[in-house]
Write a protein that holds these residues in place. Sequence first.
Motif, PDB file in Angstrom:
ATOM      1  N   ALA A  53      -1.450  10.965   5.172  1.00  0.00           N
ATOM      2  CA  ALA A  53      -0.169  11.827   5.630  1.00  0.00           C
ATOM      3  C   ALA A  53      -0.497  13.092   6.355  1.00  0.00           C
ATOM      4  N   MET A  54      -1.780  13.653   6.085  1.00  0.00           N
ATOM      5  CA  MET A  54      -2.253  14.753   6.592  1.00  0.00           C
ATOM      6  C   MET A  54      -2.863  14.493   8.169  1.00  0.00           C
ATOM      7  N   LEU A  55      -3.630  13.329   8.181  1.00  0.00           N
ATOM      8  CA  LEU A  55      -4.102  12.846   9.291  1.00  0.00           C
ATOM      9  C   LEU A  55      -2.888  12.260  10.367  1.00  0.00           C
ATOM     10  N   HIS A  56      -1.754  11.909   9.740  1.00  0.00           N
ATOM     11  CA  HIS A  56      -0.728  11.731  10.730  1.00  0.00           C
ATOM     12  C   HIS A  56      -0.204  12.999  11.171  1.00  0.00           C
ATOM     13  N   ASP A  57      -0.072  14.170  10.273  1.00  0.00           N
ATOM     14  CA  ASP A  57       0.405  15.412  10.832  1.00  0.00           C
ATOM     15  C   ASP A  57      -0.361  16.145  11.672  1.00  0.00           C
ATOM     16  N   ARG A  58      -1.886  16.027  11.731  1.00  0.00           N
ATOM     17  CA  ARG A  58      -2.886  16.624  12.582  1.00  0.00           C
ATOM     18  C   ARG A  58      -2.576  15.872  13.862  1.00  0.00           C
ATOM     19  N   GLU A  59      -2.552  14.344  13.967  1.00  0.00           N
ATOM     20  CA  GLU A  59      -2.404  13.808  15.119  1.00  0.00           C
ATOM     21  C   GLU A  59      -0.983  13.774  16.011  1.00  0.00           C
ATOM     22  N   ARG A  60      -0.104  14.525  15.104  1.00  0.00           N
ATOM     23  CA  ARG A  60       1.064  14.659  15.511  1.00  0.00           C
ATOM     24  C   ARG A  60       1.815  13.216  16.291  1.00  0.00           C
ATOM     25  N   TRP A  61       1.549  12.147  15.296  1.00  0.00           N
ATOM     26  CA  TRP A  61       2.059  10.763  15.463  1.00  0.00           C
ATOM     27  C   TRP A  61       3.675  10.687  15.346  1.00  0.00           C
ATOM     28  N   GLN A  62       4.018   9.636  15.679  1.00  0.00           N
ATOM     29  CA  GLN A  62       5.482   9.290  15.673  1.00  0.00           C
ATOM     30  C   GLN A  62       5.891   8.678  14.245  1.00  0.00           C
ATOM     31  N   GLY A  63       7.172   9.221  13.780  1.00  0.00           N
ATOM     32  CA  GLY A  63       7.690   8.403  12.430  1.00  0.00           C
ATOM     33  C   GLY A  63       7.142   9.428  11.453  1.00  0.00           C
ATOM     34  N   GLY A  64       7.404   9.065   9.974  1.00  0.00           N
ATOM     35  CA  GLY A  64       7.246  10.000   9.012  1.00  0.00           C
ATOM     36  C   GLY A  64       5.887  10.028   8.404  1.00  0.00           C
ATOM     37  N   ALA A  65       5.192  11.071   8.056  1.00  0.00           N
ATOM     38  CA  ALA A  65       4.126  11.016   7.727  1.00  0.00           C
ATOM     39  C   ALA A  65       3.740  10.584   6.429  1.00  0.00           C
ATOM     40  N   ALA A 102       1.567   3.770   3.097  1.00  0.00           N
ATOM     41  CA  ALA A 102       1.158   2.428   3.774  1.00  0.00           C
ATOM     42  C   ALA A 102      -0.259   2.339   3.929  1.00  0.00           C
ATOM     43  N   ALA A 103      -0.802   3.240   4.209  1.00  0.00           N
ATOM     44  CA  ALA A 103      -2.359   3.316   4.339  1.00  0.00           C
ATOM     45  C   ALA A 103      -3.217   3.178   2.951  1.00  0.00           C
ATOM     46  N   ALA A 104      -2.364   3.816   2.105  1.00  0.00           N
ATOM     47  CA  ALA A 104      -3.094   3.735   0.622  1.00  0.00           C
ATOM     48  C   ALA A 104      -2.949   2.671   0.151  1.00  0.00           C
ATOM     49  N   ILE A 105      -1.605   1.849   0.049  1.00  0.00           N
ATOM     50  CA  ILE A 105      -1.369   0.341   0.076  1.00  0.00           C
ATOM     51  C   ILE A 105      -2.489  -0.414   0.564  1.00  0.00           C
ATOM     52  N   LEU A 106      -2.602  -0.445   1.795  1.00  0.00           N
ATOM     53  CA  LEU A 106      -3.458  -1.298   2.679  1.00  0.00           C
ATOM     54  C   LEU A 106      -4.771  -1.061   2.184  1.00  0.00           C
ATOM     55  N   LEU A 107      -5.387   0.114   1.983  1.00  0.00           N
ATOM     56  CA  LEU A 107      -6.857   0.477   1.831  1.00  0.00           C
ATOM     57  C   LEU A 107      -7.118  -0.078   0.448  1.00  0.00           C
TER      58      LEU A 107
END
Length: 356
Positions: free
Chosen positions: A113-125, A131-136
């Motif tokens: 979620a922090m990576l998502h925020d840093r990169e300012r990606w679209q959608g919810g962090a 999703a990343a935690a489930i997949l990893l």
Amino acid sequence: MTIHPVDRAALRSRVEKALAVFLADRRAHMAGIDAGLAPLADAVEAFVLGGGKRLRPAFAYWGYRGAGGDDRDDVVSALAALELVQASALMHDDLMDASDTRRGEPAVHRRFAMLHDRERWQGGAAGFGAAAAILLGDLCLVWSDELLHESGLDPVTVARARPVFDLMRTEVMIGQYLDVLTQASADTSVERASQVARFKSAKYTVEHPLLLGAALADAPAALSEAYSAFGLPLGEAFQLRDDVLGVFGDPVATGKPAGDDLREGKRTYLIVMALAHAAPADRDTVAATLGSPDLDEAGVAQLRRIITESGALARTEAYIAELTSAALAALEAAPVEPEAAEMLRELADAAVHRAT
């Protein structure tokens, strides 16, 4: 009892070396697919190699040696697969419990979620992190299979160990669901609390690793039965210690905020005893505040007081001692190689007398 710090440290180092080599290979594989997978490699290496007691491979190794198995690097590599099962379970557990930290670092879902925020990606962090935690976590479970099969053990030996390995992973998932179900249904029976402790943690922390080691050594059924008699009560004692630390542990040592289990509403043996023996007003307070994500330090302190004054903490400590004694008595009667028996006693002590 003679303590073997060098033995334990050496085994830990060998397990971590096997994990590091395996994960470096998986990093290379992912790098050949897409550069965007580098954060996955970073996260799994930080999580798997960044800490942990390595108790499960240690119980499995000494279960193997106790059955007469020789010291072999391919066996150590195979048993390192247990750490990938553990990583999978913890990643998913932290997400389900909405835990922000693990070992003092951001939990995997928070990390992404922090990576998502840093990169300012679209959608919810938060959704991306989940999703990343489930997949990893799923990936670690798949990789546990791969590490077992690529350890260098011959196919016959691996096939002998598969039933134990598969049952262990199945029962971990069953235990996780029972934990979630118990929170949702607010089941406060002693029977359910013990069932969750056994299936979520006890069996895959001690009993199944021992049985995995026994299977690798082609141990007789009598020894496997003795390992179960030792491992199941010890594993439950381990989980009860974890439950006590989840309420009373030092965050500096545990790496998690104080009272997290209370905010998550865990219906552990400790809480069941408090609800059974607290004064009516205190029981109402527990029922009203347990599971509140906004529980502050004062609320945590109040619940700690109730747990202590109700005798729940003392009863839990007594039960830990009872389970540990039963486990050690079973080990004493088991047909185990003497050096391995001594090391298993030391591991038992480390499992139940710990601060993390």
